[in-house]
Motif scaffolding. Sequence first.
Motif, PDB file in Angstrom:
ATOM      1  N   TRP A 295       3.978   0.200  -3.891  1.00  0.00           N
ATOM      2  CA  TRP A 295       4.965  -0.845  -3.606  1.00  0.00           C
ATOM      3  C   TRP A 295       4.421  -2.251  -3.859  1.00  0.00           C
ATOM      4  O   TRP A 295       5.066  -3.061  -4.496  1.00  0.00           O
ATOM      5  N   ARG A 296       3.262  -2.545  -3.267  1.00  0.00           N
ATOM      6  CA  ARG A 296       2.572  -3.818  -3.528  1.00  0.00           C
ATOM      7  C   ARG A 296       3.465  -5.046  -3.324  1.00  0.00           C
ATOM      8  O   ARG A 296       3.495  -5.950  -4.150  1.00  0.00           O
ATOM      9  N   GLN A 297       4.179  -5.090  -2.219  1.00  0.00           N
ATOM     10  CA  GLN A 297       5.024  -6.229  -1.883  1.00  0.00           C
ATOM     11  C   GLN A 297       4.515  -6.879  -0.595  1.00  0.00           C
ATOM     12  O   GLN A 297       3.914  -6.213   0.255  1.00  0.00           O
ATOM     13  N   ALA A 298       4.775  -8.163  -0.449  1.00  0.00           N
ATOM     14  CA  ALA A 298       4.314  -8.865   0.750  1.00  0.00           C
ATOM     15  C   ALA A 298       4.897  -8.245   2.010  1.00  0.00           C
ATOM     16  O   ALA A 298       4.210  -8.091   3.023  1.00  0.00           O
ATOM     17  N   VAL A 299       6.166  -7.884   1.959  1.00  0.00           N
ATOM     18  CA  VAL A 299       6.825  -7.370   3.163  1.00  0.00           C
ATOM     19  C   VAL A 299       6.316  -5.971   3.515  1.00  0.00           C
ATOM     20  O   VAL A 299       6.169  -5.646   4.706  1.00  0.00           O
ATOM     21  N   THR A 300       6.014  -5.129   2.523  1.00  0.00           N
ATOM     22  CA  THR A 300       5.469  -3.809   2.838  1.00  0.00           C
ATOM     23  C   THR A 300       4.033  -3.937   3.341  1.00  0.00           C
ATOM     24  O   THR A 300       3.607  -3.189   4.225  1.00  0.00           O
ATOM     25  N   ALA A 301       3.290  -4.887   2.775  1.00  0.00           N
ATOM     26  CA  ALA A 301       1.929  -5.121   3.265  1.00  0.00           C
ATOM     27  C   ALA A 301       1.951  -5.566   4.718  1.00  0.00           C
ATOM     28  O   ALA A 301       1.161  -5.093   5.546  1.00  0.00           O
ATOM     29  N   ALA A 302       2.876  -6.463   5.057  1.00  0.00           N
ATOM     30  CA  ALA A 302       2.994  -6.922   6.442  1.00  0.00           C
ATOM     31  C   ALA A 302       3.326  -5.757   7.366  1.00  0.00           C
ATOM     32  O   ALA A 302       2.790  -5.657   8.479  1.00  0.00           O
ATOM     33  N   GLY A 303       4.190  -4.856   6.904  1.00  0.00           N
ATOM     34  CA  GLY A 303       4.555  -3.695   7.718  1.00  0.00           C
ATOM     35  C   GLY A 303       3.359  -2.810   8.026  1.00  0.00           C
ATOM     36  O   GLY A 303       3.171  -2.370   9.165  1.00  0.00           O
ATOM     37  N   THR A 304       2.520  -2.565   7.024  1.00  0.00           N
ATOM     38  CA  THR A 304       1.347  -1.728   7.282  1.00  0.00           C
ATOM     39  C   THR A 304       0.306  -2.476   8.108  1.00  0.00           C
ATOM     40  O   THR A 304      -0.492  -1.855   8.816  1.00  0.00           O
ATOM     41  N   GLY A 305       0.308  -3.816   8.020  1.00  0.00           N
ATOM     42  CA  GLY A 305      -0.568  -4.595   8.897  1.00  0.00           C
ATOM     43  C   GLY A 305      -0.210  -4.394  10.354  1.00  0.00           C
ATOM     44  O   GLY A 305      -1.087  -4.264  11.223  1.00  0.00           O
ATOM     45  N   CYS A 306       1.080  -4.359  10.631  1.00  0.00           N
ATOM     46  CA  CYS A 306       1.562  -4.063  11.984  1.00  0.00           C
ATOM     47  C   CYS A 306       1.104  -2.674  12.418  1.00  0.00           C
ATOM     48  O   CYS A 306       0.584  -2.494  13.525  1.00  0.00           O
ATOM     49  N   MET A 307       1.278  -1.695  11.532  1.00  0.00           N
ATOM     50  CA  MET A 307       0.861  -0.324  11.847  1.00  0.00           C
ATOM     51  C   MET A 307      -0.625  -0.258  12.174  1.00  0.00           C
ATOM     52  O   MET A 307      -1.033   0.383  13.150  1.00  0.00           O
ATOM     53  N   ALA A 308      -1.438  -0.924  11.360  1.00  0.00           N
ATOM     54  CA  ALA A 308      -2.884  -0.876  11.561  1.00  0.00           C
ATOM     55  C   ALA A 308      -3.282  -1.469  12.912  1.00  0.00           C
ATOM     56  O   ALA A 308      -4.140  -0.926  13.618  1.00  0.00           O
TER      57      ALA A 308
END
Length: 326
Positions: A295-308
Amino acid sequence: MSVLRCPLCIIGSGPAAYTAAIYAARAELHPILFEGFLANGIAAGGQLTTTTLVENYPGFPEGIQGPELCERFRKQGEHFGTKIISETVERVDFSSRPYKVLSDNTQVEADAVIVATGAIAKRLEFKGSGDPPEGFWNRGISACAVCDGAAPIFRNKDLVVIGGGDSAMEEAIFLTKFGKSVTVIHRRDELRASKVMQSRAKANEKIRFLFSHVVVEAYGDSVLQGIHVRDLKSDRVKDMPCSGLFFAVGHLPATKFLDNQLALDEDGYIKTVPGSTKTNVAGVFACGDVQDKKWRQAVTAAGTGCMAALEAEHYLQTLDNGHLDA
């Protein structure tokens, strides 16, 4: 060298890292974040700092400049108590807990670590491909059609994609929504993309292919106006007017500093448990583009940051309770 101790250390500075920092700080995990200093040749904030107007991140109906969005992420993390170190991590030691994260000047010891160092879009080098004022990067040249393709300068214009894999086909198909035409330039005689992606691209009447050619120069005034391409068989150079040029030649995940202490896939991305940010080392998590090659999108990256951050919080709670939930 100064030595710091904390429950959680975060490595990275893009939307994944800063989102993890916001969640972790609000959970009172007292995170320390290494944002890097021109790590991989990019300013703190990652790939977003190399873009101009970001129109697809929620909450900004008029769009926002990439560097400004990164600065807002950073300030929000600091506001909740994240300690930010503007140094680049050179090595880590995940052999025993507390884990060690080291720059040239600082050693952080932490019970949990989040790796969010991202991936760098490969950029080809030829005359006019670099940053302004000599080059047309962000003035008609991009490495992300999904990020930039809808910009006004590309609408109803002739566009070019360089590459021959699935990503190039996806970029080309996406750009047909906005451009008048899309030419895929590939240095080989045939595409590397999967048959299904080739079929989809070739079936699109807006897409044409130029095989055995390479771009040797980009030109224009304030924005890109065209390129010169060389025929690798005849060595002849011809002019190709265009208003947009998109690199689709892959990404390089920033994982070299890990020295193979985490499991990586064949392309160097960190392997995580499906549906999770857990790595093969208990207490070490990975989020954002360093583990996401799709995906490599800012919003998907932010989502996985929350998960982490949430998974790290749970892991640290198990330590506090005297047992390990790997």
